[in-house]
Design an enzyme around this catalytic site. Sequence first.
Site, PDB file in Angstrom:
ATOM      1  N   TYR A   1       0.187  -6.979 -15.115  1.00 29.39           N
ATOM      2  CA  TYR A   1      -0.494  -8.023 -14.339  1.00 29.39           C
ATOM      3  C   TYR A   1      -1.052  -9.089 -15.287  1.00 29.39           C
ATOM      4  O   TYR A   1      -1.977  -8.825 -16.058  1.00 29.39           O
ATOM      5  CB  TYR A   1      -1.637  -7.444 -13.505  1.00 29.39           C
ATOM      6  CG  TYR A   1      -1.217  -6.497 -12.409  1.00 29.39           C
ATOM      7  CD1 TYR A   1       0.085  -6.451 -11.929  1.00 29.39           C
ATOM      8  CD2 TYR A   1      -2.151  -5.637 -11.828  1.00 29.39           C
ATOM      9  CE1 TYR A   1       0.452  -5.571 -10.918  1.00 29.39           C
ATOM     10  CE2 TYR A   1      -1.790  -4.765 -10.816  1.00 29.39           C
ATOM     11  CZ  TYR A   1      -0.481  -4.732 -10.368  1.00 29.39           C
ATOM     12  OH  TYR A   1      -0.133  -3.865  -9.364  1.00 29.39           O
TER      13      TYR A   1
ATOM     14  N   SER B   1      -1.181  -3.662  -0.869  1.00 28.55           N
ATOM     15  CA  SER B   1      -0.964  -4.638   0.221  1.00 28.55           C
ATOM     16  C   SER B   1      -1.683  -4.234   1.513  1.00 28.55           C
ATOM     17  O   SER B   1      -1.128  -4.351   2.601  1.00 28.55           O
ATOM     18  CB  SER B   1       0.534  -4.817   0.513  1.00 28.55           C
ATOM     19  OG  SER B   1       1.189  -5.395  -0.576  1.00 28.55           O
ATOM     20  N   PRO B   2      -2.942  -3.761   1.434  1.00 28.53           N
ATOM     21  CA  PRO B   2      -3.636  -3.362   2.657  1.00 28.53           C
ATOM     22  C   PRO B   2      -3.927  -4.534   3.584  1.00 28.53           C
ATOM     23  O   PRO B   2      -4.131  -4.349   4.779  1.00 28.53           O
ATOM     24  CB  PRO B   2      -4.938  -2.730   2.139  1.00 28.53           C
ATOM     25  CG  PRO B   2      -5.188  -3.412   0.833  1.00 28.53           C
ATOM     26  CD  PRO B   2      -3.815  -3.628   0.236  1.00 28.53           C
ATOM     27  N   LEU B   3      -3.932  -5.745   3.012  1.00 27.96           N
ATOM     28  CA  LEU B   3      -4.159  -6.950   3.819  1.00 27.96           C
ATOM     29  C   LEU B   3      -2.863  -7.756   3.960  1.00 27.96           C
ATOM     30  O   LEU B   3      -2.890  -8.954   4.263  1.00 27.96           O
ATOM     31  CB  LEU B   3      -5.262  -7.811   3.191  1.00 27.96           C
ATOM     32  CG  LEU B   3      -6.614  -7.097   3.003  1.00 27.96           C
ATOM     33  CD1 LEU B   3      -7.648  -8.018   2.365  1.00 27.96           C
ATOM     34  CD2 LEU B   3      -7.143  -6.558   4.331  1.00 27.96           C
TER      35      LEU B   3
ATOM     36  N   GLY C   1      -2.486 -11.019   2.151  1.00 28.07           N
ATOM     37  CA  GLY C   1      -3.328 -12.106   2.653  1.00 28.07           C
ATOM     38  C   GLY C   1      -3.122 -12.461   4.109  1.00 28.07           C
ATOM     39  O   GLY C   1      -3.932 -13.176   4.698  1.00 28.07           O
TER      40      GLY C   1
ATOM     41  N   LEU D   1      -3.491 -10.649   6.645  1.00 26.93           N
ATOM     42  CA  LEU D   1      -4.503 -10.017   7.484  1.00 26.93           C
ATOM     43  C   LEU D   1      -5.922 -10.485   7.161  1.00 26.93           C
ATOM     44  O   LEU D   1      -6.900  -9.873   7.579  1.00 26.93           O
ATOM     45  CB  LEU D   1      -4.401  -8.487   7.368  1.00 26.93           C
ATOM     46  CG  LEU D   1      -3.173  -7.894   8.073  1.00 26.93           C
ATOM     47  CD1 LEU D   1      -2.882  -6.484   7.590  1.00 26.93           C
ATOM     48  CD2 LEU D   1      -3.374  -7.912   9.592  1.00 26.93           C
TER      49      LEU D   1
ATOM     50  N   GLY E   1      -6.576 -13.749   7.929  1.00 21.35           N
ATOM     51  CA  GLY E   1      -6.738 -14.803   8.926  1.00 21.35           C
ATOM     52  C   GLY E   1      -6.776 -16.201   8.362  1.00 21.35           C
ATOM     53  O   GLY E   1      -6.957 -17.180   9.087  1.00 21.35           O
ATOM     54  N   LYS E   2      -6.562 -16.331   7.041  1.00 16.68           N
ATOM     55  CA  LYS E   2      -6.662 -17.657   6.421  1.00 16.68           C
ATOM     56  C   LYS E   2      -5.339 -18.413   6.388  1.00 16.68           C
ATOM     57  O   LYS E   2      -5.312 -19.615   6.178  1.00 16.68           O
ATOM     58  CB  LYS E   2      -7.188 -17.518   4.988  1.00 16.68           C
ATOM     59  CG  LYS E   2      -8.625 -17.022   4.924  1.00 16.68           C
ATOM     60  CD  LYS E   2      -9.051 -16.856   3.476  1.00 16.68           C
ATOM     61  CE  LYS E   2     -10.396 -16.129   3.415  1.00 16.68           C
ATOM     62  NZ  LYS E   2     -10.544 -15.367   2.191  1.00 16.68           N
TER      63      LYS E   2
END
Length: 328
Positions: A67, A214-216, A219, A221, A223-224
């Site tokens: 990373y 990747s729990p969201l 990105g 999830l 809402g942006k």
Amino acid sequence: MEITRTLGRSGIQVSALGFGCWAIGGEWQDADGQPLGWGRVDDEESVRAIHRALDLGVTFFDTADTYGTGHSERILGRALGKRRDDVVVATKWGNVFDEGTRTLTGADDSPQYVRHALTASLKRLDTDHIDLYQLHLSDADPERAAELRDICEEFVREGLIRAYAWSTDDPARAAVFAQGEHCAAVQHMANVLQDAPDMFALCEELELASINRSPLAMGLLTGKRRTGQALEAGDIRSRPPQWLKGFEGGSGVDPEWLARVDALKDILTSDGRTLGQGALAWLWARSPRTVPIPGFRSVAQAEQNAGAMAKGPLTAEQMAEVDRILGR
């Protein structure tokens, strides 16, 4: 909710929420110029965000040597400082990179390379041990992986690592690593839009922690993101590789994915949650073994993610309603 979880059979206790440190590595790319980071980053803000996470009870941080081609490990090590022993640090190996040009140059699953990679990670993280060491090559050959598993057992005996895992979305591969005494987890993709029933079943059967990347949904999830909203050039989502679902090259978000997020909004934002907090709550309700690791780049994101712990998991009724809406 119970704010700690155990990493599989290891007995290692972590906060039920971990923080994923991919984004704080900053910009890097592959040999063809494909962006592999999340765009530009402010290192001082990254350090402040890690400190805020610690203050809010987060004790698990997941990074990888590749990373930002080493940068994420350096920033995490610097931010933890004297608080290193208060947390559980996970990192990964298997990718080869050039720190000078911030470029991914290949992969190396050889038994000879793993000790070199571990030594370099220990130095960048400024620590004498890694709590959870993870193979970062999701499709590595299972026979080769069995060799690497045995080498990880040697590292445990030497005190260099406490436990190990494979970052893979293939349950059969995860099961190969799980044959080792000190295998504690599997890291795999999972979120409310992308369920992983076979992997959750394997974790239950073999007593592994389920570390959810990747729990969201990168990105989606939070809402942006809106349709037609461009992403900055150095962001991997601006030129999504094949495995990255929900984004379209150049135009931002896939409208079908956005429609699914909108359909779930009322449930996920129940009980005063933000959309992202609701997505994390789904994972906690999905299995008692889950440890989601959302990414972050700011203090505000750290606070919002950590705030999910106070709200706890979704109810059984809410889980059933999610499945009904998604047709599962």
